[in-house]
Design a protein around this motif. Structure first.
Motif, mmCIF file in Angstrom:
data_model
loop_
_atom_site.group_PDB
_atom_site.id
_atom_site.type_symbol
_atom_site.label_atom_id
_atom_site.label_comp_id
_atom_site.label_asym_id
_atom_site.label_seq_id
_atom_site.Cartn_x
_atom_site.Cartn_y
_atom_site.Cartn_z
ATOM 1 N N ALA A 1 1.021 -1.215 0.481
ATOM 2 C CA ALA A 1 -0.050 -0.045 -0.413
ATOM 3 C C ALA A 1 0.628 1.266 -0.001
ATOM 4 O O ALA A 1 2.152 0.787 0.923
ATOM 5 N N ALA A 2 0.392 1.923 -0.495
ATOM 6 C CA ALA A 2 0.972 3.534 -1.034
ATOM 7 C C ALA A 2 1.536 4.624 0.788
ATOM 8 O O ALA A 2 -0.325 4.116 1.456
ATOM 9 N N ILE A 3 2.240 4.688 1.199
ATOM 10 C CA ILE A 3 3.003 5.434 2.171
ATOM 11 C C ILE A 3 2.020 6.537 2.091
ATOM 12 O O ILE A 3 2.406 7.969 1.058
ATOM 13 N N VAL A 4 1.028 7.003 3.520
ATOM 14 C CA VAL A 4 0.693 8.264 3.040
ATOM 15 C C VAL A 4 1.213 8.942 4.584
ATOM 16 O O VAL A 4 1.749 8.994 4.858
ATOM 17 N N VAL A 5 2.097 10.303 3.940
ATOM 18 C CA VAL A 5 3.352 11.099 4.264
ATOM 19 C C VAL A 5 2.522 12.425 5.071
ATOM 20 O O VAL A 5 1.568 12.989 4.250
ATOM 21 N N VAL A 6 2.731 12.187 6.387
ATOM 22 C CA VAL A 6 1.895 13.074 7.068
ATOM 23 C C VAL A 6 2.835 13.774 8.354
ATOM 24 O O VAL A 6 3.857 13.145 9.233
ATOM 25 N N GLY A 7 3.010 15.403 8.356
ATOM 26 C CA GLY A 7 4.356 16.113 9.125
ATOM 27 C C GLY A 7 3.901 17.133 9.502
ATOM 28 O O GLY A 7 1.961 17.686 9.584
ATOM 29 N N ARG A 8 4.749 18.289 9.689
ATOM 30 C CA ARG A 8 4.304 19.457 10.217
ATOM 31 C C ARG A 8 4.154 20.671 9.519
ATOM 32 O O ARG A 8 5.539 20.727 8.499
ATOM 33 N N ASP A 9 3.721 21.344 9.618
ATOM 34 C CA ASP A 9 3.790 22.994 8.559
ATOM 35 C C ASP A 9 4.877 23.317 9.505
ATOM 36 O O ASP A 9 5.896 23.526 10.264
ATOM 37 N N SER A 10 6.071 24.195 8.971
ATOM 38 C CA SER A 10 7.268 25.165 8.999
ATOM 39 C C SER A 10 7.036 26.084 10.815
ATOM 40 O O SER A 10 8.505 26.013 10.824
ATOM 41 N N ALA A 11 5.641 26.018 10.612
ATOM 42 C CA ALA A 11 6.541 27.288 12.366
ATOM 43 C C ALA A 11 6.786 25.938 13.188
ATOM 44 O O ALA A 11 6.761 26.448 14.252
ATOM 45 N N SER A 12 6.595 24.720 13.192
ATOM 46 C CA SER A 12 6.291 23.997 14.079
ATOM 47 C C SER A 12 7.746 23.238 14.865
ATOM 48 O O SER A 12 9.228 23.585 13.885
ATOM 49 N N GLY A 13 8.194 23.214 15.880
ATOM 50 C CA GLY A 13 9.342 23.072 16.733
ATOM 51 C C GLY A 13 9.511 21.777 16.992
ATOM 52 O O GLY A 13 11.212 21.294 16.143
ATOM 53 N N THR A 14 8.455 20.518 16.745
ATOM 54 C CA THR A 14 8.698 19.403 16.245
ATOM 55 C C THR A 14 9.276 18.796 14.490
ATOM 56 O O THR A 14 9.864 18.647 14.698
ATOM 57 N N ARG A 15 8.771 19.877 14.106
ATOM 58 C CA ARG A 15 9.228 19.272 12.435
ATOM 59 C C ARG A 15 10.605 19.639 12.545
ATOM 60 O O ARG A 15 11.067 18.813 11.822
ATOM 61 N N GLU A 16 11.191 20.871 13.055
ATOM 62 C CA GLU A 16 12.590 21.945 13.689
ATOM 63 C C GLU A 16 12.929 20.469 13.807
ATOM 64 O O GLU A 16 14.602 19.803 13.454
ATOM 65 N N PHE A 17 12.749 20.134 14.718
ATOM 66 C CA PHE A 17 13.664 19.480 15.919
ATOM 67 C C PHE A 17 13.845 17.768 14.310
ATOM 68 O O PHE A 17 15.085 16.998 14.471
ATOM 69 N N PHE A 18 12.595 17.036 13.570
ATOM 70 C CA PHE A 18 13.071 16.517 12.514
ATOM 71 C C PHE A 18 13.457 16.700 11.692
ATOM 72 O O PHE A 18 14.576 15.138 10.957
ATOM 73 N N SER A 19 13.275 17.719 11.425
ATOM 74 C CA SER A 19 14.298 17.771 10.090
ATOM 75 C C SER A 19 16.223 17.688 10.640
ATOM 76 O O SER A 19 16.181 17.217 9.384
ATOM 77 N N SER A 20 16.203 18.141 11.568
ATOM 78 C CA SER A 20 17.698 17.822 12.000
ATOM 79 C C SER A 20 17.700 16.438 12.654
ATOM 80 O O SER A 20 19.096 16.214 11.805
ATOM 81 N N ASP A 21 16.960 15.902 12.913
ATOM 82 C CA ASP A 21 18.129 14.613 13.898
ATOM 83 C C ASP A 21 17.586 13.155 13.456
ATOM 84 O O ASP A 21 18.356 12.300 13.076
ATOM 85 N N VAL A 22 16.576 14.119 12.577
ATOM 86 C CA VAL A 22 16.226 12.349 10.996
ATOM 87 C C VAL A 22 16.415 12.582 9.699
ATOM 88 O O VAL A 22 17.162 11.637 8.769
ATOM 89 N N MET A 23 15.718 13.910 9.270
ATOM 90 C CA MET A 23 16.076 13.894 8.009
ATOM 91 C C MET A 23 17.631 14.787 7.221
ATOM 92 O O MET A 23 17.950 14.525 6.765
ATOM 93 N N LYS A 24 18.025 14.921 8.273
ATOM 94 C CA LYS A 24 20.219 15.746 8.752
ATOM 95 C C LYS A 24 19.787 16.679 7.545
ATOM 96 O O LYS A 24 20.558 16.900 6.314
ATOM 97 N N LYS A 25 18.646 17.479 7.366
ATOM 98 C CA LYS A 25 18.108 18.357 6.766
ATOM 99 C C LYS A 25 18.055 18.251 5.156
ATOM 100 O O LYS A 25 18.312 19.521 3.897
ATOM 101 N N ALA A 26 17.448 16.850 4.541
ATOM 102 C CA ALA A 26 16.913 16.564 3.182
ATOM 103 C C ALA A 26 15.725 17.222 3.507
ATOM 104 O O ALA A 26 14.672 17.430 3.892
ATOM 105 N N ASP A 27 15.800 17.825 2.568
ATOM 106 C CA ASP A 27 13.811 18.104 1.927
ATOM 107 C C ASP A 27 12.644 16.985 2.181
ATOM 108 O O ASP A 27 13.224 15.771 1.996
ATOM 109 N N PHE A 28 12.149 17.550 2.403
ATOM 110 C CA PHE A 28 10.366 16.411 2.606
ATOM 111 C C PHE A 28 9.692 16.305 1.430
ATOM 112 O O PHE A 28 9.478 17.200 0.471
ATOM 113 N N VAL A 29 9.600 15.100 1.123
ATOM 114 C CA VAL A 29 8.726 14.580 0.277
ATOM 115 C C VAL A 29 7.184 16.119 0.408
ATOM 116 O O VAL A 29 6.938 16.273 0.209
#
Length: 307
Positions: free
Chosen positions: A176-204
């Motif tokens: 089944a196709a994955i439905v990716v859900v994330g946070r908006d750009s104002a989110s501190g959770t997203r900022e943490f996720f971007s640095s510690d998981v994504m290593k600053k790579a672009d989100f799909v």
């Protein structure tokens, strides 16, 4: 002759009568002036008494704004704090960490809430902002309860969010196709996720962006093939918290694994003030630091700073 005298006597009597009326009127006006002086004095005294009553009961307002991760902690603390301090109205609103930093830095809120450390740019822009850590939070990766993925590595999570993995069958799930859900750009959770998981790579580009942890949780709970990330306090029976595979060991997100340092996705939670806190902000923050406040943090599903 008599008629002339009678007319003159009548005029005199009329004049005397008019003088009597005028004197009575003056006396009445004098009494009215006295009443008018008393009335404003009574009104002022009433206003002063009312002000004194307000001062006794407090009547002040404390504004708290920012991170939706910290929001349930602040809201619960506000509820308990106001019960003990009936004269203080604590108003708690969300908006994301970015909004909390701005509100505190610009003084539009007495306390800001942040679910990450301040960035170098924020520290430069708001040089007098003060961060006060109140708790620790883990970032839980969640899926729909009907799709309980056994485990994911951080690298697999990154590939899902950057678009390199698009089907659940590639990570041990169904076809089944994955439905990716994330946070908006104002989110501190997203900022943490971007640095510690994504290593600053672009989100799909197909990522569904939500403006709160609650919205992410709800979307995943209602969408069978969705994946999302939320603060630890938002994990409940409506969704599945995916264990992380760390060097072959499966570690589930929990207060215990975060406090022990075993769960890798953890970050600090802060309250922010413009300069040193003053007034009601001091006592409210002191309450959150107290044993009672730290107990509330644990009850809300976050990690307290007490041992």
């Amino acid at each position: 002759m008599m008629n002339s005298k009678t007319a003159m006597l009548g005029c005199i009597l009329i004049c005397l009568l008019l003088c009597s009326v005028l004197m009575a009127g003056c006396t009445g006006n004098s009494s009215g002036q006295t009443d008018n002086k008393v009335t404003p004095t009574t009104t002022v005294a009433g206003a002063q008494a009312s002000d004194a009553a307000k001062a006794t009961s407090g009547g002040s307002s404390l504004t708290v704004a920012g991170s939706t991760t910290v929001l349930p902690i602040a809201a619960k603390a506000a509820e308990t704090y106001m019960a003990a301090h009936p004269g203080i109205d604590v108003q708690v609103t969300g908006g994301g960490t970015g909004a909390g930093v701005k509100a505190a830095g610009e003084g539009t809120a007495m306390i800001g809430m942040a679910s990450r450390d301040l960035t170098a740019e924020e520290k430069k822009k708001y040089s007098d902002i003060q961060a006060h850590q109140i708790a620790i939070d883990g970032i839980a990766i969640i899926t729909n309860s009907a799709n309980p993925i056994p485990s994911l590595t951080i690298e697999q999570i990154k590939k899902i969010y950057d678009g390199n993995i698009t089907n659940w069958k590639d990570v041990g799930g169904s076809d089944a196709a994955i439905v990716v859900v994330g946070r908006d750009s104002a989110s501190g959770t997203r900022e943490f996720f971007s640095s510690d998981v994504m290593k600053k790579a672009d989100f799909v580009k197909t990522q569904l962006e939500k403006n709160s942890n609650g919205a992410v949780q709800q979307t995943v709970a209602q969408t069978k093939d969705a994946i999302g990330y939320v603060g630890l306090g938002y994990v409940d029976s409506t969704i599945h918290a995916v264990p992380l595979s760390v060097n072959g060991t499966l570690i589930s997100p929990s207060i215990e694994t975060v406090k022990e340092g075993k769960y890798p996705l953890a970050r600090p939670l802060h309250l922010l003030t413009k300069g040193q806190p003053t007034g009601d902000a001091v006592t409210f923050m002191a309450f959150i630091d107290s044993p009672e406040g730290q107990k509330l943090i644990t009850e809300e599903g976050f990690v307290s700073l007490t041992k």
